[in-house]
Design a protein around this motif. Structure first.
Motif, PDB file in Angstrom:
ATOM      1  N   ALA A   1      11.132  -3.630   2.479  1.00 46.49           N
ATOM      2  CA  ALA A   1      10.819  -4.980   1.972  1.00 46.49           C
ATOM      3  C   ALA A   1      12.066  -5.844   1.839  1.00 46.49           C
ATOM      4  CB  ALA A   1      10.126  -4.883   0.613  1.00 46.49           C
ATOM      5  N   VAL A   2      13.244  -5.221   1.834  1.00 43.99           N
ATOM      6  CA  VAL A   2      14.482  -5.982   1.574  1.00 43.99           C
ATOM      7  C   VAL A   2      14.697  -7.027   2.671  1.00 43.99           C
ATOM      8  CG1 VAL A   2      16.991  -5.836   1.307  1.00 43.99           C
ATOM      9  CG2 VAL A   2      15.520  -4.036   0.383  1.00 43.99           C
ATOM     10  N   GLY A   3      14.864  -8.258   2.249  1.00 43.75           N
ATOM     11  CA  GLY A   3      15.159  -9.350   3.191  1.00 43.75           C
ATOM     12  C   GLY A   3      13.947  -9.856   3.947  1.00 43.75           C
ATOM     13  N   LEU A   4      12.751  -9.426   3.557  1.00 44.81           N
ATOM     14  CA  LEU A   4      11.557  -9.798   4.314  1.00 44.81           C
ATOM     15  C   LEU A   4      10.960 -11.123   3.828  1.00 44.81           C
ATOM     16  CD1 LEU A   4       9.246  -9.031   6.318  1.00 44.81           C
ATOM     17  CD2 LEU A   4       8.120  -7.902   4.406  1.00 44.81           C
ATOM     18  N   GLY A   5      10.716 -12.005   4.785  1.00 48.41           N
ATOM     19  CA  GLY A   5       9.987 -13.228   4.455  1.00 48.41           C
ATOM     20  C   GLY A   5      10.892 -14.421   4.232  1.00 48.41           C
ATOM     21  N   SER A   6      10.267 -15.524   3.923  1.00 54.96           N
ATOM     22  CA  SER A   6      11.045 -16.757   3.802  1.00 54.96           C
ATOM     23  C   SER A   6      11.592 -16.898   2.388  1.00 54.96           C
ATOM     24  CB  SER A   6      10.159 -17.957   4.147  1.00 54.96           C
ATOM     25  OG  SER A   6       9.135 -18.043   3.199  1.00 54.96           O
ATOM     26  N   GLY A   7      12.395 -17.898   2.216  1.00 57.74           N
ATOM     27  CA  GLY A   7      12.974 -18.153   0.894  1.00 57.74           C
ATOM     28  C   GLY A   7      14.435 -17.748   0.845  1.00 57.74           C
TER      29      GLY A   7
ATOM     30  N   ARG B   1       0.839  -1.218   0.000  1.00 59.00           N
ATOM     31  CA  ARG B   1       0.000   0.000   0.000  1.00 59.00           C
ATOM     32  C   ARG B   1       0.866   1.256   0.000  1.00 59.00           C
ATOM     33  NH1 ARG B   1      -2.870  -2.787   3.636  1.00 59.00           N
ATOM     34  NH2 ARG B   1      -1.917  -1.714   5.395  1.00 59.00           N
ATOM     35  N   ASP B   2       1.869   1.268   0.881  1.00 66.19           N
ATOM     36  CA  ASP B   2       2.724   2.466   0.997  1.00 66.19           C
ATOM     37  C   ASP B   2       3.457   2.739  -0.312  1.00 66.19           C
ATOM     38  OD1 ASP B   2       1.888   2.644   3.568  1.00 66.19           O
ATOM     39  OD2 ASP B   2       3.779   1.969   4.489  1.00 66.19           O
ATOM     40  N   LEU B   3       3.983   1.679  -0.898  1.00 68.19           N
ATOM     41  CA  LEU B   3       4.752   1.847  -2.132  1.00 68.19           C
ATOM     42  C   LEU B   3       3.856   2.346  -3.264  1.00 68.19           C
ATOM     43  CD1 LEU B   3       7.304   1.534  -3.809  1.00 68.19           C
ATOM     44  CD2 LEU B   3       6.871  -0.919  -3.969  1.00 68.19           C
ATOM     45  N   ALA B   4       2.675   1.748  -3.368  1.00 68.76           N
ATOM     46  CA  ALA B   4       1.752   2.155  -4.444  1.00 68.76           C
ATOM     47  C   ALA B   4       1.329   3.609  -4.250  1.00 68.76           C
ATOM     48  CB  ALA B   4       0.532   1.237  -4.461  1.00 68.76           C
ATOM     49  N   ALA B   5       1.048   3.981  -3.004  1.00 70.15           N
ATOM     50  CA  ALA B   5       0.597   5.355  -2.735  1.00 70.15           C
ATOM     51  C   ALA B   5       1.710   6.356  -3.058  1.00 70.15           C
ATOM     52  CB  ALA B   5       0.175   5.473  -1.285  1.00 70.15           C
ATOM     53  N   ALA B   6       2.928   6.020  -2.620  1.00 74.00           N
ATOM     54  CA  ALA B   6       4.047   6.944  -2.864  1.00 74.00           C
ATOM     55  C   ALA B   6       4.310   7.072  -4.362  1.00 74.00           C
ATOM     56  CB  ALA B   6       5.290   6.443  -2.137  1.00 74.00           C
ATOM     57  N   TRP B   7       4.259   5.960  -5.049  1.00 69.85           N
ATOM     58  CA  TRP B   7       4.534   5.989  -6.499  1.00 69.85           C
ATOM     59  C   TRP B   7       3.463   6.787  -7.236  1.00 69.85           C
ATOM     60  CZ3 TRP B   7       9.052   4.321  -8.325  1.00 69.85           C
ATOM     61  CH2 TRP B   7       9.207   4.303  -9.717  1.00 69.85           C
ATOM     62  N   ARG B   8       2.234   6.597  -6.779  1.00 72.64           N
ATOM     63  CA  ARG B   8       1.119   7.306  -7.418  1.00 72.64           C
ATOM     64  C   ARG B   8       1.309   8.813  -7.279  1.00 72.64           C
ATOM     65  NH1 ARG B   8      -3.622   8.834  -5.047  1.00 72.64           N
ATOM     66  NH2 ARG B   8      -3.240   7.516  -3.250  1.00 72.64           N
ATOM     67  N   LEU B   9       1.823   9.211  -6.129  1.00 72.67           N
ATOM     68  CA  LEU B   9       2.008  10.653  -5.877  1.00 72.67           C
ATOM     69  C   LEU B   9       3.336  11.174  -6.416  1.00 72.67           C
ATOM     70  CD1 LEU B   9       0.655  10.686  -2.216  1.00 72.67           C
ATOM     71  CD2 LEU B   9      -0.507  11.551  -4.252  1.00 72.67           C
TER      72      LEU B   9
ATOM     73  N   LYS C   1       9.720   8.574  -0.561  1.00 69.44           N
ATOM     74  CA  LYS C   1       8.841   7.726   0.250  1.00 69.44           C
ATOM     75  C   LYS C   1       8.742   6.324  -0.366  1.00 69.44           C
ATOM     76  CE  LYS C   1       4.519   8.258   2.721  1.00 69.44           C
ATOM     77  NZ  LYS C   1       3.225   8.908   2.720  1.00 69.44           N
ATOM     78  N   ALA C   2       8.710   6.293  -1.684  1.00 65.67           N
ATOM     79  CA  ALA C   2       8.646   4.994  -2.369  1.00 65.67           C
ATOM     80  C   ALA C   2       9.899   4.178  -2.039  1.00 65.67           C
ATOM     81  CB  ALA C   2       8.511   5.194  -3.879  1.00 65.67           C
ATOM     82  N   CYS C   3      11.051   4.838  -2.035  1.00 64.77           N
ATOM     83  CA  CYS C   3      12.297   4.126  -1.742  1.00 64.77           C
ATOM     84  C   CYS C   3      12.298   3.606  -0.307  1.00 64.77           C
ATOM     85  CB  CYS C   3      13.505   5.040  -1.968  1.00 64.77           C
ATOM     86  SG  CYS C   3      13.844   5.273  -3.717  1.00 64.77           S
TER      87      CYS C   3
ATOM     88  N   PHE D   1       9.508  -9.447  -4.539  1.00 67.83           N
ATOM     89  CA  PHE D   1       8.479  -8.434  -4.787  1.00 67.83           C
ATOM     90  C   PHE D   1       9.137  -7.182  -5.378  1.00 67.83           C
ATOM     91  CE2 PHE D   1       6.474  -4.567  -3.066  1.00 67.83           C
ATOM     92  CZ  PHE D   1       5.193  -4.673  -3.588  1.00 67.83           C
ATOM     93  N   LEU D   2      10.255  -6.788  -4.787  1.00 66.86           N
ATOM     94  CA  LEU D   2      10.955  -5.595  -5.278  1.00 66.86           C
ATOM     95  C   LEU D   2      11.498  -5.795  -6.694  1.00 66.86           C
ATOM     96  CD1 LEU D   2      13.067  -4.135  -2.348  1.00 66.86           C
ATOM     97  CD2 LEU D   2      10.928  -3.325  -3.317  1.00 66.86           C
ATOM     98  N   VAL D   3      12.005  -6.988  -6.960  1.00 66.71           N
ATOM     99  CA  VAL D   3      12.508  -7.269  -8.311  1.00 66.71           C
ATOM    100  C   VAL D   3      11.379  -7.081  -9.326  1.00 66.71           C
ATOM    101  CG1 VAL D   3      13.383  -9.097  -9.837  1.00 66.71           C
ATOM    102  CG2 VAL D   3      14.384  -8.777  -7.581  1.00 66.71           C
ATOM    103  N   GLY D   4      10.184  -7.575  -8.986  1.00 66.93           N
ATOM    104  CA  GLY D   4       9.029  -7.400  -9.873  1.00 66.93           C
ATOM    105  C   GLY D   4       8.697  -5.927 -10.045  1.00 66.93           C
ATOM    106  N   PHE D   5       8.652  -5.210  -8.953  1.00 64.59           N
ATOM    107  CA  PHE D   5       8.285  -3.782  -9.017  1.00 64.59           C
ATOM    108  C   PHE D   5       9.346  -2.997  -9.791  1.00 64.59           C
ATOM    109  CE2 PHE D   5       7.883   0.572  -7.724  1.00 64.59           C
ATOM    110  CZ  PHE D   5       6.518   0.774  -7.598  1.00 64.59           C
TER     111      PHE D   5
END
Lengths: 509, 302
Positions: free
Chosen positions: B185-191, B164-172, B177-179, B199-203
């Motif tokens: 998100a860096v390093g978040l989650g399993s894998g 949500r934050d990333l989409a909102a910042a990018w939209r504006l 703020k987007a950065c 997610f960031l690579v996709g974005f």
């Protein structure tokens, strides 16, 4: 209780990590679990989830963290032991383990040399998987049915553009470079190439050829709808061209349910242009005079005989009335007085169609669930009326159960019902052997027939006639299947055509 | 054992042109091994050596099938920490125990050519969602946020917030703020490549394709600080590549399909991407979706 542990410099690939996490989360007494790399962000996340990050002090992103929320100490220990076992065993497979990729892409990565994909998934997913395979440059065989015709047209156009064969949807049988796919009989390799818009039709022809000692170079299934106007015979044409160009194919067989007229003409033109001897069977067309290199058969078995004659230089010899007499001799088979109707129960749709066309001249009106010219459509396919021949492989009978060539439960129940109908004179059935088929279809039928004859008395019971499709090398054992059914009192013919001739003789009496 | 490379990323080839790069085997899996050569001068050389298939990493080296493999490389006993030497036309592991010859490999350029303008319709996003609809959702960026405690709940809540934050910042158009949202998100989650990184690579891939080439790119390059200590090594190099438009091949394939606004092609490519890894493909799709939604909202605001 919550606990974080570190496994230093431990790596698992993502799929293994996910699997370990999931297993730990499902372990008894575990409320929440995470197995992940010890990045700063993940440590923050665990803090948010109420874990004490002190337990992971000194961890780096190259380490694995195990975070567990357990009901008690025993649950914690159990889950930890499970995770450690998984981590130790997770990165390697036993040397003899067969790799089973979960997706097509994984399969392509594991075996980039593979050039054909066999698709057997529920119909609504089949087109997407087939498209994926075609885009990846692989030929496709779609065993699945219930694929919309629009998808078939689209997939075949995609395949044609890329020079890739799309066999199916609803393609039950193929033999490619000696490898049987779907329902396929154990046939030797040889000179006869087959293109077939009919699965059991192809099985019948290839089996008769095999029993005559003639082998098959390739058997290309197209799916029954390929010869419709909508699809335009794309795969049949591509298959024919491939066989025409194949130096290992000396004789070509074309088998089809009733084709669209224009498609039929195109197919015949192409077969003519191949210059190779061609044996053609179009359902319902009947035997016709030959035309240049084309020979038109009236039955599936005759198609095989024509092809065998062309391949070996032998004489074409269709069965005579004496064959029927010889088959009936000593069986004691006779239609009891007062019974007059023929009931045909077919797992193979094309064999059922062939029976309709062969028996129509002698029986007159035949009621069926197959939309065929000159027949009457059954109001309820589950209820026979007068002379009836039903395709039990039709969607109406296979919802929620496997095809009758695999699961005979409905076929056997229907056999019992027809047997007990006082109007039934003869019950005609097919039994199809081969890889992928029921393991003991003849045994199951024999058991049912034996029980019914014991219950009702052999005298006065309807005659059961079976057309047995298969080869001596099939896993079910051709001779054993025949013997079992004969010992139960059934009359067993080696082809569907001969079985129909027997029925015609009995009905005539 | 001598193995042949089938494909080599141009990023790896360029770095290998400096002879005698030394380092070590970083990690070994059934179908891939990672090598890091940063003991010698020049930019760090990372290589993700894979069994045959699509190049999944911008620093990929894909092997040809070897007759000795029953079902895959199994990585032939390579051990974590053993010496690796790369240079010129080969990579040597474990003092010569395994040599990977590169001279006959075809060169793959992982750089995606940017288009500079996002498709105007909602078709591509809808096609991606349609593809996901048929699958079990594993990505925490796509699963609905769950309340009620536990790691899963914390993870999905955090992922939802980042999205949500990333989409909102990018939209504006607020790059700073987007950065910051990206950074979280860096390093978040399993894998092995954590979900947040994928997610960031996709974005970033979508941003590169449709928006970079001017001030926005510069803003992201300056504002997004990714250090090696923030995530795993394979992920760090993947992210570094993505910031500059060097992307995994299946993601580039999807973005090209999005660019021509062909829903069928998008569905095919998205389906291919969604099947990658445990969650990686779906995480990347979530990143692409986030970008497409933000870009569309930005246009509507204009």
């Amino acid at each position: 209780m919550k606990k974080i542990l570190i496994e230093k410099s431990a790596y698992l690939d993502s799929v293994s990590l996910m699997r370990v996490s999931k297993k730990a989360g499902e372990a008894a007494g575990i409320e929440s679990a995470m197995v992940a790399m010890a990045t700063d962000t993940n440590m923050l996340l665990l803090k948010e989830a109420g874990f004490d990050p002190a337990g992971a002090a000194g961890a780096t992103p190259n380490d694995l963290i195990i975070a567990l929320h357990a009901a008690d100490g025993a649950a914690m220990e159990g889950a930890l032991a499970l995770i450690r076992r998984e981590i130790q065993g997770g990165t390697s497979q036993p040397e003899d383990a067969e790799y089973a990729p979960g997706t097509l892409d994984a399969a392509f990565r594991a075996r980039p040399d593979v050039n054909m994909v066999f698709i057997s998934v529920p119909g609504r997913f089949a087109a997407a998987e087939a498209e994926r395979a075609l885009i990846a440059g692989r030929h496709v065989m779609i065993f699945s049915d219930n694929v919309p015709v629009e998808d078939e047209v689209r997939l075949k156009a995609l395949g044609r553009v890329n020079g890739l064969l799309v066999m199916g949807p609803d393609c039950g049988t193929a033999i490619v470079n000696g490898v049987g796919l779907g329902f396929a009989n154990a046939v030797p390799r040889g000179k006869v190439g087959i293109v077939s818009a009919s699965g059991t039709g192809a099985q019948e022809v290839s089996s008769v050829l095999a029993r005559m000692g003639v082998g098959v170079s390739q058997l290309i299934g197209t799916g029954g709808r390929d010869v419709s106007a909508a699809v335009g015979g794309v795969t049949t044409v591509m298959g024919l061209k491939a066989l025409a160009d194949d130096p290992g194919t000396e004789v070509i067989v074309v088998i089809s349910k009733i084709p669209d007229e224009a498609v039929g003409h195109d197919v015949l033109d192409l077969a003519r242009q191949s210059g190779k001897p061609c044996a053609i069977w179009f359902a319902g067309q009947g035997a016709m005079p030959g035309d240049e290199n084309l020979r038109f058969a009236g039955t599936l078995a005759d198609t095989a005989r024509l092809a065998a004659a062309a391949a070996t230089g032998s004489e074409f010899a269709p069965p005579s009335a004496e064959c029927v007499s010889a088959l009936l001799a000593g069986t004691g088979a006779a239609v009891p007085a007062g019974r007059k109707f023929v009931r045909g129960l077919f797992g193979g749709g094309t064999l059922g169609q062939e029976a309709v066309f062969l028996l129509r001249p002698c029986l007159g009106t035949i009621n069926t669930n197959m939309k065929l010219p000159g027949t009457s459509l059954l109001a309820d396919p589950a209820v026979s009326e007068g002379h009836t021949i039903v395709d039990l492989g039709d969607d109406a009978f296979t919802r929620g159960r496997a095809h009758p060539m695999i699961d005979q439960s409905y076929k056997l129940a229907r056999l019992a019902r027809e047997f007990e109908d006082p109007g039934t004179a003869v019950i005609l059935m097919d039994v199809v052997l081969g890889h992928g088929c029921n393991r003991d279809p003849g045994g199951e039928i024999a058991e049912t027939v034996r029980a019914l004859r014991q219950k009702h008395g052999a005298k006065g019971a309807p005659v059961v006639v079976v057309g047995l499709c298969g080869t001596y090398e099939d896993p079910q054992g051709y001779a054993r299947q025949m013997q079992e059914m004969e010992s139960a009192g059934a009359v067993v013919a080696e082809t569907n055509e001969l079985a129909c001739m027997v029925v015609a003789r009995l009905a005539g009496e | 054992m001598i193995l042949q490379a089938h494909t080599i990323s141009s990023l790896v080839r360029d770095r290998l042109s400096i002879a005698g790069r030394t380092g070590s085997v970083h990690s070994v899996f059934g179908r891939a091994l990672n090598v890091l050569c940063d003991d010698s001068p020049g930019p760090a050389l990372y290589m993700s050596v894979h069994a045959p298939g699509a190049p999944m990493h911008p620093f990929a080296v894909l092997l040809r099938r070897h007759p000795g493999w029953a079902d895959g490389p199994g990585f032939i006993g390579a051990r974590v920490g053993e010496r690796a030497v790369g240079g010129g036309e080969k990579i040597v592991l474990g003092e010569g125990r395994v040599t990977i010859e590169l001279d006959r490999a075809q060169v793959w350029n992982p750089l995606l050519e940017p288009l500079g303008d996002v498709p105007r319709g909602a078709g591509p996003a809808a096609a991606i969602l349609e593809t996901l609809h048929e699958r079990e959702i594993n990505s925490p960026f796509l699963r609905p946020a769950r309340c009620g405690g536990g790691v899963e709940s914390a993870l999905t809540l955090r992922c939802g917030r980042i999205r949500r934050d990333l989409a909102a910042a990018w939209r504006l158009g607020d790059t700073g703020k987007a950065c910051r949202a990206m950074q979280s998100a860096v390093g978040l989650g399993s894998g092995l490549t954590p979900s947040g990184d994928d997610f960031l690579v996709g974005f970033l891939g979508a941003a590169h394709m449709f928006a970079f080439g001017g001030g926005t790119e510069l803003g992201v390059r300056r504002g997004l600080c990714i250090r090696r200590s923030m995530t795993t090594l394979p992920s760090y190099f993947m992210l570094r590549g993505a910031v500059s438009g060097f992307l995994p091949e299946p993601l580039s394939d999807l973005l090209r399909a999005v660019a021509v606004d062909d829903p069928r092609r998008v569905r095919n490519s998205a389906g291919r991407l969604a099947g990658l890894g445990a969650t990686s493909g779906q995480d990347m799709l979530a990143g692409v979706l986030c970008y497409l939604e933000a870009a569309r909202a930005a246009r509507e605001t204009e």
